[in-house]
Design an enzyme around this catalytic site. Structure first.
Site, PDB file in Angstrom:
ATOM      1  N   LYS A 243       1.915  10.500   4.094  1.00 37.32           N
ATOM      2  CA  LYS A 243       1.924   9.111   4.527  1.00 37.32           C
ATOM      3  C   LYS A 243       1.863   9.055   6.047  1.00 37.32           C
ATOM      4  CE  LYS A 243       4.883   7.086   0.903  1.00 37.32           C
ATOM      5  NZ  LYS A 243       3.972   6.073   0.363  1.00 37.32           N
ATOM      6  N   GLU A 315       3.182   9.806  -6.772  1.00 42.20           N
ATOM      7  CA  GLU A 315       4.055  10.782  -7.431  1.00 42.20           C
ATOM      8  C   GLU A 315       5.039  10.125  -8.394  1.00 42.20           C
ATOM      9  OE1 GLU A 315       4.762   9.412  -4.597  1.00 42.20           O
ATOM     10  OE2 GLU A 315       6.827   8.814  -4.992  1.00 42.20           O
ATOM     11  N   ARG A 317       4.759   7.724 -10.656  1.00 43.31           N
ATOM     12  CA  ARG A 317       4.301   7.589 -12.044  1.00 43.31           C
ATOM     13  C   ARG A 317       4.303   8.946 -12.751  1.00 43.31           C
ATOM     14  NH1 ARG A 317      -1.120   4.824 -10.135  1.00 43.31           N
ATOM     15  NH2 ARG A 317       0.253   4.435  -8.368  1.00 43.31           N
TER      16      ARG A 317
HETATM   17  N1  BES Z   1       6.920   5.029  -3.081  1.00 41.38           N
HETATM   18  C1  BES Z   1       5.575   4.600  -2.939  1.00 41.38           C
HETATM   19  C2  BES Z   1       5.406   3.111  -3.157  1.00 41.38           C
HETATM   20  C3  BES Z   1       5.964   2.207  -2.130  1.00 41.38           C
HETATM   21  C4  BES Z   1       5.455   2.163  -0.850  1.00 41.38           C
HETATM   22  C5  BES Z   1       6.962   1.331  -2.498  1.00 41.38           C
HETATM   23  C6  BES Z   1       5.972   1.278   0.054  1.00 41.38           C
HETATM   24  C7  BES Z   1       7.460   0.433  -1.604  1.00 41.38           C
HETATM   25  C8  BES Z   1       6.975   0.424  -0.311  1.00 41.38           C
HETATM   26  C9  BES Z   1       4.691   5.299  -3.959  1.00 41.38           C
HETATM   27  O1  BES Z   1       5.063   6.596  -4.283  1.00 41.38           O
HETATM   28  C10 BES Z   1       3.339   5.347  -3.356  1.00 41.38           C
HETATM   29  O2  BES Z   1       3.182   5.991  -2.365  1.00 41.38           O
HETATM   30  N2  BES Z   1       2.389   4.660  -3.973  1.00 41.38           N
HETATM   31  C11 BES Z   1       1.065   4.622  -3.481  1.00 41.38           C
HETATM   32  C12 BES Z   1       0.134   4.785  -4.658  1.00 41.38           C
HETATM   33  C13 BES Z   1      -1.303   5.012  -4.283  1.00 41.38           C
HETATM   34  C14 BES Z   1      -1.461   6.339  -3.605  1.00 41.38           C
HETATM   35  C15 BES Z   1      -2.141   4.942  -5.541  1.00 41.38           C
HETATM   36  C16 BES Z   1       0.848   3.276  -2.801  1.00 41.38           C
HETATM   37  O3  BES Z   1       1.383   2.259  -3.274  1.00 41.38           O
HETATM   38  O4  BES Z   1       0.186   3.238  -1.777  1.00 41.38           O
HETATM   39 ZN    ZN Z   2       7.035   7.054  -4.076  1.00 41.82          ZN
HETATM   40 MN    MN Z   3       4.291   8.032  -2.962  1.00 44.32          MN
END
Ligand code: BES
Ligand code: ZN
Ligand code: MN
Length: 464
Positions: A243, A315, A317
């Site tokens: 990230k 990750e 899911r």
């Molecule tokens: N933990 C994150 C989702 C998240 C991000 C929740 C910011 C609340 C605030 C999750 O693991 C994630 O990174 N999801 C990605 C999925 C994508 C790569 C398909 C997302 O939401 O960008």
């Molecule tokens: Zn996450």
């Molecule tokens: Mn993530």
């Protein structure tokens, strides 16, 4: 790690200062019934019962005889939940007793808000607030409100604790402490033991020096069966699909689903609900190392489905998939997953509403109704089957991160749904777990979402 100074209502026999709650529309009628001196004092102080307005009424000896607290008009109360919590925060030390024409729901909201008003995350600095105490209002189940507040505070503390002190180990310790408190049974599958039965949990968690694990807690032996599954990603770097800094900043909260199901579990166990509860938490850290899982890897889940990894940041899911598959092997009467699963959920409904998915209309009605009643706002989202095509890459059964990002919260929910047979009554909550701006009874920081609504609806839902 249930805090040892949980907020409690004052002893019912203590002398209390009456705290009169007034809407702006009720003020005139109330004033008409008061002595002239009261009317003069109210007028002289410009008290109009605006939302958050407070007025102390002196006794002849200049002590505080009673307090007026304004909660404004219907619009103010729609804009702000737990308005009475502002009184708790503003009042001096002492014991207060609510009075005023409030519905049972408003009394309960006021009582819970009061208990939560004293919450601060004080593990590293600062002191809790809350010198002003409240006598439990008549008609309010004090023990139940205290249990709800304690569950919510547990959730907040778990989320607020930074990842250096809240890794998979510490999350397990917290779950074990909760289990001990309520005589629940707990089993943990950890590290290499996950390879055979929980390959996705292992794959996501193996890059961290802090071993991944599946926490399995059970409580109660009569009544309907409820299984809660909570995402316990103690820190989400995104993995090799790292990230960017700004997105990683808050990722200590990525165990918000686990924190919320543990808080809910406390509410259920502390109030002695007649049900058989199971709580499953895949606890991992999504880290970066030579052993990290990679984009392009194809992994086989517990239930045999193959998953192509298109983004190591999707990750949540993956770890939930194995936990849901295990949960489905002993089908409960109701299954609920809670997870900080997608950024897309936030884009859709913002940080305050908890979006959830279910195919069961009766369950959705009960949840919406309860969410409204206890002021835990929810929003039903669609399990829109045509989008399943987006999570089918062809080279494997499932794709963990469809390109394009359309309907990101929906496609994540559809992914989870592949691990839950249609015969099981199921709801999935894509929560945020964080309050970005301080509000009454809800300081900035970790916050539970959905748990109070679920708790409130359970008796009805499990009876039908
Ligand atoms: N933990 C994150 C989702 C998240 C991000 C929740 C910011 C609340 C605030 C999750 O693991 C994630 O990174 N999801 C990605 C999925 C994508 C790569 C398909 C997302 O939401 O960008
Ligand atoms: Zn996450
Ligand atoms: Mn993530």
């Amino acid at each position: 790690m249930l805090s040892d100074d949980l907020p409690r209502f004052a002893d019912p026999d203590t002398r209390a200062i009456p705290l009169r709650i007034l809407t702006s529309t009720a003020l005139d009628g109330w004033l008409a019934r008061q002595e002239g001196a009261v009317r003069d004092w109210v007028a002289a102080n410009g008290f109009e019962a605006r939302a958050g307005q407070i007025l102390r009424m002196p006794a002849p000896d200049m002590s505080v005889a009673r307090v007026l607290f304004g909660i404004g008009g219907a619009k103010d109360r729609a804009r702000k939940r737990f308005l009475v919590a502002e009184a708790a925060a503003k009042l001096d030390a002492g014991t207060y007793a609510l009075d005023g024409e409030m519905t049972a729901n408003q009394m309960e909201e006021a009582a819970l808000g009061w208990l939560l008003a004293s919450y601060r995350f004080t593990r590293y600095a600062g002191k809790p607030r809350g010198a002003a105490r409240l006598k439990a209002p008549k008609g309010v189940d004090a023990a139940q409100v205290e249990a709800i507040a304690a569950g919510e505070i547990l959730t907040r503390d778990l989320i607020n604790t930074p990842a250096n002190d809240m890794g998979p180990d510490e999350l397990e310790v917290s779950a074990r402490a909760l289990a001990d408190l309520h005589d629940a049974r707990i089993e943990v599958t950890k590290g290499d033991e996950l390879r055979a039965g929980f390959p996705l949990i292992h794959a996501v968690g193996r890059a961290s020096t802090r071993a991944p694990r599946l926490i399995d807690m059970r409580w109660g032996d009569e009544g309907p069966a409820l299984t809660l599954v909570g995402k316990g990603v103690c820190f989400d770097t995104g993995g090799l699909n790292l990230k960017p800094g700004a997105s990683m900043g808050l990722m200590k909260k990525d165990m918000g689903g686990a924190a919320t199901v543990l808080g809910l579990a406390h509410m259920i166990m502390a109030t002695g609900m007649k049900l058989r509860l199971r709580v499953l938490i895949p606890a991992v850290e999504n880290a970066v190392s030579g052993d990290a899982f990679r984009p392009g890897d194809i992994l086989t889940a517990r239930n045999g489905l193959t998953v192509e990894i298109n983004n190591t940041d999707a990750e949540g899911r993956l770890v939930l998939a194995d936990a849901l598959a295990l949960a489905a092997e002993t089908p409960p009467d109701l299954m609920i997953s809670m997870a900080t699963l997608t950024g897309a959920a936030r884009v859709a409904v913002g940080p305050d509403l908890a979006p959830y998915y279910t195919d069961d209309d009766a369950l959705a009605m009960a949840l919406n109704h309860a969410g409204h009643r206890v002021r835990d706002p929810l929003w039903r989202m669609p399990f829109h089957r045509p989008y399943e095509a987006m999570i089918e890459p062809g080279i494997a059964d499932l794709d963990n991160a469809p390109s394009g990002g359309f309907g990101g919260s929906i496609t994540a929910a559809l992914f989870l749904d592949r691990f839950v047979p249609d015969t099981i009554r199921y709801a999935h909550f894509d929560i945020y777990g964080w309050n970005p701006a301080a509000a009454p009874a809800r300081p900035k920081g970790g916050v539970g979402q959905g748990a109070r609504a679920i708790f409130d609806s359970l008796t009805d839902v499990l009876a039908s």
